[in-house]
Design an enzyme around this catalytic site. Structure first.
Site, PDB file in Angstrom:
ATOM      1  N   MET A   7       0.840  -1.194   0.000  1.00  0.00           N
ATOM      2  CA  MET A   7       0.000   0.000   0.000  1.00  0.00           C
ATOM      3  C   MET A   7       0.877   1.248   0.000  1.00  0.00           C
ATOM      4  O   MET A   7       1.530   1.567   0.996  1.00  0.00           O
ATOM      5  CB  MET A   7      -0.941  -0.017   1.207  1.00  0.00           C
ATOM      6  CG  MET A   7      -1.869  -1.236   1.215  1.00  0.00           C
ATOM      7  SD  MET A   7      -2.996  -1.280   2.630  1.00  0.00           S
ATOM      8  CE  MET A   7      -4.073   0.124   2.256  1.00  0.00           C
ATOM      9  N   SER A   8       0.886   1.943  -1.126  1.00  0.00           N
ATOM     10  CA  SER A   8       1.739   3.127  -1.284  1.00  0.00           C
ATOM     11  C   SER A   8       1.157   4.363  -0.630  1.00  0.00           C
ATOM     12  O   SER A   8       1.861   5.352  -0.411  1.00  0.00           O
ATOM     13  CB  SER A   8       1.952   3.407  -2.775  1.00  0.00           C
ATOM     14  OG  SER A   8       0.714   3.778  -3.382  1.00  0.00           O
ATOM     15  N   GLY A   9      -0.137   4.323  -0.339  1.00  0.00           N
ATOM     16  CA  GLY A   9      -0.809   5.521   0.161  1.00  0.00           C
ATOM     17  C   GLY A   9      -1.567   6.240  -0.931  1.00  0.00           C
ATOM     18  O   GLY A   9      -2.128   7.318  -0.712  1.00  0.00           O
ATOM     19  N   GLY A  10      -1.619   5.630  -2.129  1.00  0.00           N
ATOM     20  CA  GLY A  10      -2.357   6.194  -3.249  1.00  0.00           C
ATOM     21  C   GLY A  10      -3.686   5.498  -3.448  1.00  0.00           C
ATOM     22  O   GLY A  10      -3.988   4.495  -2.794  1.00  0.00           O
ATOM     23  N   ASP A  12      -4.825   3.763  -6.048  1.00  0.00           N
ATOM     24  CA  ASP A  12      -4.812   2.468  -6.737  1.00  0.00           C
ATOM     25  C   ASP A  12      -4.598   1.299  -5.772  1.00  0.00           C
ATOM     26  O   ASP A  12      -5.347   0.320  -5.777  1.00  0.00           O
ATOM     27  CB  ASP A  12      -3.739   2.457  -7.827  1.00  0.00           C
ATOM     28  CG  ASP A  12      -3.974   3.538  -8.869  1.00  0.00           C
ATOM     29  OD1 ASP A  12      -5.149   3.807  -9.186  1.00  0.00           O
ATOM     30  OD2 ASP A  12      -2.990   4.107  -9.366  1.00  0.00           O
ATOM     31  N   SER A  13      -3.580   1.395  -4.932  1.00  0.00           N
ATOM     32  CA  SER A  13      -3.335   0.304  -3.983  1.00  0.00           C
ATOM     33  C   SER A  13      -4.420   0.258  -2.913  1.00  0.00           C
ATOM     34  O   SER A  13      -4.713  -0.810  -2.362  1.00  0.00           O
ATOM     35  CB  SER A  13      -1.954   0.445  -3.341  1.00  0.00           C
ATOM     36  OG  SER A  13      -1.793   1.685  -2.690  1.00  0.00           O
ATOM     37  N   CYS A 101      12.873  -1.181  -9.384  1.00  0.00           N
ATOM     38  CA  CYS A 101      12.191  -1.315  -8.099  1.00  0.00           C
ATOM     39  C   CYS A 101      11.301  -2.553  -8.093  1.00  0.00           C
ATOM     40  O   CYS A 101      11.283  -3.316  -7.121  1.00  0.00           O
ATOM     41  CB  CYS A 101      11.372  -0.065  -7.800  1.00  0.00           C
ATOM     42  SG  CYS A 101      10.548  -0.100  -6.196  1.00  0.00           S
ATOM     43  N   CYS A 193      10.271   8.763  -8.049  1.00  0.00           N
ATOM     44  CA  CYS A 193       9.813   8.898  -6.664  1.00  0.00           C
ATOM     45  C   CYS A 193      10.882   9.427  -5.721  1.00  0.00           C
ATOM     46  O   CYS A 193      10.570  10.136  -4.767  1.00  0.00           O
ATOM     47  CB  CYS A 193       9.267   7.567  -6.158  1.00  0.00           C
ATOM     48  SG  CYS A 193      10.506   6.281  -5.870  1.00  0.00           S
TER      49      CYS A 193
END
Length: 357
Positions: A7-10, A12-13, A101, A193
């Site tokens: 979970m990136s905090g965006g 989509d995730s 990545c 990023c």
């Protein structure tokens, strides 16, 4: 299934996690702390991996009622992605850090930890489709991320899930809003990023230093001096340090970079055209190498740079003969080979470009 969701905090995730919970899976969320300065706040749509992003991911997990953790991968990320990025530019190459990545952090280091902890799969918010071991483009062509996932092996794909690849971005945002997720209207992250300022040349200059060289034309005439080849990429038009267009009145572009001598060559747009690509360290997403020459399409950038081609394995390398020339292709870029399909173009292979012709 027991699923670990990155979970990136965006948005989509966030929706990826929500869909897995709704499907009845045992879901755990994890945010990767990749920044050595996590206290830095995100600026608009630039960057990621900030304290703000971690907090947003945690709030989404709370709404979904799932466990949530923050795992520190900053040192591994620096060694495997940032340092690799800097070294590649110092060699005169143009790498894609998102590819690295995925290859070395998310679907390698993170996936290995997930397996060790007993998870059945790793899920992300990437826009791509995966079924029966086949990686395909997402439904939303503008958001498709199959290109940056094409470095994944068959074994890695068997333990991967991409829950949002079958939906357009507009649907994902609407779904997030309907579920009451605070990330519904959060801007997408852009650029690299770990360079939230967006100034790649300055970032590289701080780490590589001054390595003077010359900008020359096709005949070897020196047109300007520069502080290092890391400030240039194949196809670059602006910031060359030369006055005006070429003798023919047309713009000049970077057509060649020799890191050993510090020489940057410029030429015309036609000089940028290539009709053959050779890539090393090929990856075959099905697990099986290509058998003989195969017709398909090659893509050399995350968005764009696509043309029909014939690909085959020659001396262990992936070689593509292009049906139509491409421009601005540089060593270090990733080449991805697709099989066109009305049900979603399928990724067959990828490699890192080592030579063009």
């Amino acid at each position: 299934m027991r699923v670990l969701v990155a979970m990136s905090g965006g948005v989509d995730s966030s929706v990826a996690a929500a869909r897995l919970v709704a499907a009845g899976h045992d879901v755990v969320g994890v945010h990767l702390a990749l920044s050595t300065a996590p206290g830095t706040l995100r600026s608009g749509s630039r960057g990621c991996c900030s304290k703000e992003d971690a907090n947003d991911a945690r709030r989404v997990a709370d709404v979904l009622g799932i466990p949530f953790y923050v795992w520190d991968f900053a040192d591994r990320f620096k060694a495997e992605v940032i340092d690799d990025f800097v070294d590649a530019y110092a060699r005169g190459e143009t790498p894609n850090p998102c590819v690295r990545c995925n290859e070395r952090i998310k679907f390698s280091a993170l996936a290995a930890r997930a397996v060790a902890l007993g998870f059945d799969a790793l899920a992300t918010g990437h826009y791509a489709r995966l079924g029966e071991g086949r990686l395909r483009r997402a439904v939303d062509a503008d958001k498709d991320q199959s290109y940056v996932l094409a470095v994944l092996t068959a074994e890695q794909l068997r333990r991967s899930m991409f829950p949002i690849g079958d939906s357009p971005k507009t649907v994902i945002r609407a779904e997030a809003a309907a579920r009451g997720l605070l990330t519904a209207d959060k801007p997408d992250s852009h650029d690299i990023c770990f360079i939230p300022s967006g100034d790649t040349r300055a970032f590289l200059g701080e780490r590589i230093g001054v390595r003077p060289g010359a900008v020359v034309d096709a005949t070897g005439i020196i047109l300007a001096e520069h502080d290092g080849v890391h400030g240039f990429t194949i196809g670059q038009r602006k910031g060359l340090g030369i006055a005006g267009p070429g003798p023919d009145g047309n713009p000049r572009y970077v057509t060649g970079i020799d890191a050993a001598t510090g020489t940057v060559q410029v030429g015309t747009a036609q000089d940028l055209e290539v009709v053959e690509l050779t890539g090393h360290d090929p990856v075959f997403t099905s697990g099986n190498p290509l058998a003989g020459p195969v017709e398909g399409q090659i893509q050399v950038r995350a968005h764009g740079g696509i043309t029909d081609c014939v690909v085959e394995i020659v001396d262990g390398a992936l070689r593509a003969r292009l049906r139509r020339p491409l421009r601005g292709v540089a060593p270090g870029q990733t080449m991805v080979f697709y099989r066109p399909d009305p049900d979603g173009d399928e990724v067959l292979a990828s490699a890192t470009i080592g030579a063009t012709g």
